[in-house]
Scaffold this motif. Structure first.
Motif, PDB file in Angstrom:
ATOM      1  N   HIS A  55       0.846  -1.199   0.000  1.00  0.00           N
ATOM      2  CA  HIS A  55       0.000   0.000   0.000  1.00  0.00           C
ATOM      3  C   HIS A  55       0.877   1.243   0.000  1.00  0.00           C
ATOM      4  N   GLU A  57       0.574   4.108   1.519  1.00  0.00           N
ATOM      5  CA  GLU A  57       0.768   4.761   2.825  1.00  0.00           C
ATOM      6  C   GLU A  57       1.836   4.022   3.637  1.00  0.00           C
ATOM      7  N   CYS A  85      -5.662   1.998   5.833  1.00  0.00           N
ATOM      8  CA  CYS A  85      -6.139   0.762   6.457  1.00  0.00           C
ATOM      9  C   CYS A  85      -5.427   0.649   7.808  1.00  0.00           C
ATOM     10  N   MET A  87      -3.237  -1.444   8.899  1.00  0.00           N
ATOM     11  CA  MET A  87      -1.798  -1.697   8.747  1.00  0.00           C
ATOM     12  C   MET A  87      -1.048  -0.390   8.496  1.00  0.00           C
ATOM     13  N   CYS A  88      -1.564   0.410   7.584  1.00  0.00           N
ATOM     14  CA  CYS A  88      -0.891   1.653   7.216  1.00  0.00           C
ATOM     15  C   CYS A  88      -1.027   2.704   8.312  1.00  0.00           C
TER      16      CYS A  88
HETATM   17 ZN   LIG Z   1      -2.996   0.144   3.875  1.00  0.00          ZN
END
Ligand SMILES: [Zn+2]
Length: 160
Positions: A55, A57, A85, A87-88
């Motif tokens: 991703h 980010e 998200c 994770m980011c």
């Molecule tokens: Zn993400």
């Protein structure tokens, strides 16, 4: 509060999301901007190769950790076509980056997926504030969110 400068960065994020879609990736794009307004790094989603952690980010967080001091990171802004998200958001929090501005929210993405008849993703779509305690967040921007929604529709059309 979203300024004209913020809007310009978000428009670039939507452009990057379009590029991602054209390359077979998911339509997400993000830009990292220093406190003085200089664009430092930009990227789009790269999941087509099968690695779903690619991703923009997340790559911004890693770039920032490698190339910026903690002070510089804390006053930098990350612009993105779609809200981070979990994770980011976690990566953003761990490397100590500052404000986040998004064109469309995770809540909107969930609604769009549902409208398209798609199941929700395995990873929950949480608001950034659920992941980063002291997050400074602005968004969504209705006109740009509409453009992002169109990109997600196109992605779905292609996969049908
Ligand atoms: Zn993400």
């Amino acid at each position: 509060m979203i300024s004209t400068f913020d809007l310009r960065q978000l428009e670039r994020c939507v452009e990057l999301a379009k590029t991602a879609l054209e390359k077979g990736d998911d339509p997400f794009g993000s830009v990292l901007v220093a406190a003085d307004g200089k664009v430092l790094f930009e990227d789009h989603n790269h999941v087509a190769g099968g690695d779903h952690t690619q991703h923009p980010e997340f790559s911004i967080a890693r770039w920032a950790a490698k190339n910026m001091s903690p002070d510089e990171r804390s006053i930098a802004t990350v612009y993105t076509s779609g809200e981070h998200c979990p994770m980011c958001a976690a990566a953003h929090g761990w490397v100590g980056l500052g404000r986040i501005v998004y064109a469309s929210s995770s809540e909107q993405l969930i609604q769009w997926m549902s409208d398209l008849g798609l199941p929700p993703s395995r990873v929950r779509n949480l608001p950034i504030q659920e992941v980063i305690r002291d997050a400074v967040v602005d968004g969504p921007v209705p006109e740009l969110a509409e453009q992002v929604r169109t990109l997600h529709q196109q992605l779905h059309e292609r996969r049908k």
